[in-house]
Design an enzyme around this catalytic site. Structure first.
Site, PDB file in Angstrom:
ATOM      1  N   CYS A 260       0.845  -1.202   0.000  1.00 18.64           N
ATOM      2  CA  CYS A 260       0.000   0.000   0.000  1.00 18.64           C
ATOM      3  C   CYS A 260       0.880   1.252   0.000  1.00 18.64           C
ATOM      4  CB  CYS A 260      -0.890   0.028   1.239  1.00 18.64           C
ATOM      5  SG  CYS A 260      -2.003  -1.372   1.411  1.00 18.64           S
TER       6      CYS A 260
ATOM      7  N   ASP B 105      33.262  21.321  19.540  1.00 16.41           N
ATOM      8  CA  ASP B 105      33.670  22.718  19.682  1.00 16.41           C
ATOM      9  C   ASP B 105      33.875  22.963  21.189  1.00 16.41           C
ATOM     10  OD1 ASP B 105      33.997  25.483  19.040  1.00 16.41           O
ATOM     11  OD2 ASP B 105      31.959  25.834  19.732  1.00 16.41           O
TER      12      ASP B 105
END
Length: 751
Positions: free
Chosen positions: A6, A418
């Site tokens: 489907c 970072d």
């Protein structure tokens, strides 16, 4: 939609429509996310043309309506199950009864003819949706789960009805009816779908939880007369003033204009501790005002709020498919046609080589093959796990923007962090106040150092200056602004400070002294010798702190150290990442001494320092060229190029627009534990997908040959069609239940 076939048909119908840029169809959620330049009506028409129905999810028809439909569907499936089993169970029991009516007597024929009509009525009521779905699929030239069930049960009923009307059509030993199998299969499949629907509802509760965060009304302060009135949230406009009392949810994104409070943001960020809010601070829709009454100015409403964007992100991620899911879709696309071919080959084999009664054996095996081979489990395997995994991530304050990121996060070799705002808190603080001998000689205290330094910096917006002023305010030090303040480029700041003299002879005598605040170069510029302060400054610098000297008059009286403190749980989070088997690196624009000091404190072994923001992406590229899978973690603004370059980009911060848009994953709270959480949830989700796919393949790999009768020549064993129906129904329920196990999994940090 019932199965993977489907999904393929809806996907194909959408992909073929002109003006569709992107379409993602989700089986468990029964939804499609479409990016298009055409009217929604045309998209709906395309779906309807493929034999399905569609409704636009918008303000008129939203999640509440859809959930209500799901509940209605669930109760209908239970009623249909009850009707089918009410007939199927007695018929099944009758098969083992010696006094069962026989087809070689007229009374037996009439009994089975009436039973056949009752069976037909139940099949129409309880299984009508299967036959309608099969007919729609046939008209649109494809086959799906409905096709298999309709062919299997329809053939069983037709054969049984013919035998009950004209028993002489087949030899006496083949005169057996299969009405019980037809209704039993329909009953069990409906039961499976009902259980699956209920489990799907549990899986999608992450979206519902987010939706319930948005209050329906807000207390508007009218501009004309200042009167407060409760208004529906849809009526609130930008720049409206709203009052929020303790215990109420904040209805919009806004800025606090009056009052102070503490806000529980855990439902959005996963951060358990309430956050203090005062004038000029921003607040987010859906968070809980705990302690004080506040007035807020509306900044964003409706679909523009952070909460609305988060809900949209979660929906998109739940619809997305990783590589594993796309593989399953390709298999599912050819699955049903392959099963139909196997069913035909099974029928031919039994017809040509089977024992008498050939017609009975041929019917039973063919019907069993059609019924047991359901593509539901295969179609649900990936999206169910994705839906639950993305929802679990959202509950932990992790927004997954791209479906592939879930799978790729499990393959990461290196996590690159970072420094500022990621490993550290992102805002400097005064960490040390060192009173030198000259300061002690003048009768200064450490608070005097802070007071004098703040008097120079009170008007400055430099981060170091703000740190000094904030510390003075925090300690309750009275700040008197210095005069004649002049910055000295690259060295520091100077000014004149006037205060009451301490002479007994003239207590009102005002004394003015020169103040200097800066580095060693500033002191040398004014011919002052830092003396013993140099060694202390070196030690502070090696700890990752920025030391500044304070001079009063002609003497250097003290050292203030300012640093960006490491987040409390950074060390534990990095240890957890290492335990997960990844290498952790730091990538920063800061100087090597400070960077190495921070890295040593939190347990990071490799540091790349003094890297400009626009060069960070190059460093990520170098790692990738070594064959490593790289995850980059940054603030989502300065690090955007590096986040985009990485295999998995993670924005850590507050979930602002830029952060949400710049990375594959957004960590709504500032903790590095979110990275470890994200990688653990990704690993759990991918493992769950693999379990589901393996289970689906094993089920079909064993079930189809058994149904075809491979064990009959050796052991005389044939699988009953009703048992095949039960197995098929349970395969879907098993997949959904296994996916739901993810919801109950405790992460290692929670355990």
């Amino acid at each position: 939609m019932h199965c993977a076939s489907c999904v393929q048909q809806v996907q194909s119908a959408l992909d073929q429509l002109e003006g569709i840029e992107k379409a993602e169809v989700n089986l468990p959620d029964r939804s499609a996310s479409v990016l298009a330049s055409v009217e929604p009506a045309k998209v709906i028409a395309a779906v309807e043309g493929a034999g399905f129905g569609a409704t636009l999810l918008d303000d008129d028809y939203g999640e509440d309506e859809r959930q209500a439909e799901e509940r209605t569907h669930y109760h209908q499936q239970l009623k249909k199950t009850a009707a089918a089993l009410a007939l199927g169970i007695p018929l099944m029991a009758m098969m083992f009864w010696d006094g069962m009516p026989m087809l070689n007597h007229a009374s037996g024929q009439i009994f089975w003819q009436i039973t056949g009509l009752m069976t037909l009525a139940v099949m129409v009521y309880s299984g009508g949706h299967f036959y309608r779905g099969a007919w729609a699929a046939f008209k649109n030239h494809y086959a799906n789960m409905d096709t298999l069930i309709a062919l299997g049960t329809g053939t069983a009923w037709l054969f049984s009805m013919l035998i009950s009307l004209w028993p002489d059509l087949v030899p006496e030993q083949a005169r057996h009816v299969y009405f019980e199998a037809a209704v039993f299969i329909i009953g069990l499949v409906n039961l499976g779908q009902a259980l699956e629907s209920r489990a799907r509802g549990q899986a999608s509760q992450a979206i519902r939880k987010l939706l319930t965060l948005q209050p329906e009304t807000a207390r508007l302060i009218r501009k004309e007369d200042g009167e407060e009135v409760d208004m529906r949230i849809e009526s609130i406009q930008k720049r409206d003033m709203i009052r929020v009392r303790p215990g109420e949810k904040i209805p919009v994104d806004g800025k606090v204009m009056e009052g102070e409070t503490r806000v529980d943001e855990s439902m959005l960020t996963g951060e358990p501790m309430p956050v203090s809010k005062k004038k000029r601070d921003e607040v987010t829709a859906g968070t809980l005002n705990q302690s004080g009454t506040i007035r807020i100015r509306t900044l964003r409403v409706g679909s523009d709020t952070a909460l609305a964007k988060i809900i949209d992100q979660v929906r998109q991620a739940q619809n997305a498919k990783p590589a594993l899911g796309r593989l399953a879709d390709k298999i599912a696309a050819v699955f049903v046609p392959t099963v139909l071919i196997i069913a035909v080959l099974t029928a031919l084999a039994w017809f040509n080589f089977g024992p008498e009664p050939v017609s009975a054996y041929m019917l039973v095996t063919t019907m069993t093959v059609l019924v047991i081979a359901c593509p539901c489990a295969l179609g649900l395997a990936t999206p169910m796990s994705i839906m639950v995994g993305v929802g679990k991530a959202a509950e932990h304050g992790i927004l997954i923007r791209r479906g592939d990121a879930l799978q790729q996060a499990t393959e990461v070799d290196v996590v690159v962090l970072d420094k500022t705002g990621t490993v550290t808190q992102g805002h400097p603080e005064v960490t040390d106040l060192v009173l030198l001998a000259a300061g002690k000689a003048q009768g200064f205290t450490e608070q005097d150092l802070l007071r004098l330094a703040a008097s120079l910096e009170v008007a400055s917006e430099h981060p170091l200056a703000q740190a000094i002023v904030n510390q003075a305010k925090l300690e309750g030090v009275s700040i008197q602004e210095a005069s004649d303040i002049k910055p000295v480029a690259g060295q520091g700041i100077q000014g004149q400070f006037t205060e009451q003299g301490s002479s007994d002879a003239s207590p009102d005598h005002m004394v003015s002294q020169r103040l200097l605040l800066g580095n060693s170069a500033l002191m040398e510029h004014f011919k002052l010798d830092p003396g013993a302060a140099k060694a202390r400054m070196q030690a502070l610098a090696e700890q990752g702190k920025t030391p500044v000297l304070l001079a009063v008059g002609e003497s250097v009286v003290g050292v203030l150290a300012v640093a960006d403190p490491v987040k409390e749980d950074s060390k534990a989070a990095i240890a957890r990442l290492k335990k997960q088997g990844v290498t952790v690196m730091m990538l920063t624009g800061d100087n090597p001494i400070t960077a190495q000091a921070v890295a040593s404190e939190v347990g990071i072994d490799q540091v790349i320092a003094e890297v400009m923001p626009d060069h960070k992406a190059n460093e990520i590229r170098k790692l990738q060229q070594q064959g490593l899978k790289v995850a980059m973690v940054g603030d989502g603004i300065n690090d955007a190029p590096a986040l985009a370059q990485a295999d998995v980009g993670m924005a850590i911060g507050t979930g602002t627009d830029i952060a949400i848009e710049s990375a594959d994953l957004t960590l709504m709270r500032g903790s590095l534990q979110g990275i470890a959480d994200a990688m653990e949830i990704s690993s759990l989700t991918v493992n769950n997908i693999k379990q589901n796919l393996l289970g689906a393949f094993i089920y079909n790999g064993i079930g189809i040959p058994l149904a075809a009768g491979v064990l009959f020549p050796l052991y005389g064993f044939l699988l009953n069609p009703a048992f095949a129906g039960a197995a098929m129904a349970m395969s879907s329920v098993t997949v959904v239940s296994n996916a739901n196990r993810l919801r109950l999994k405790k992460l290692s940090v929670d355990a």
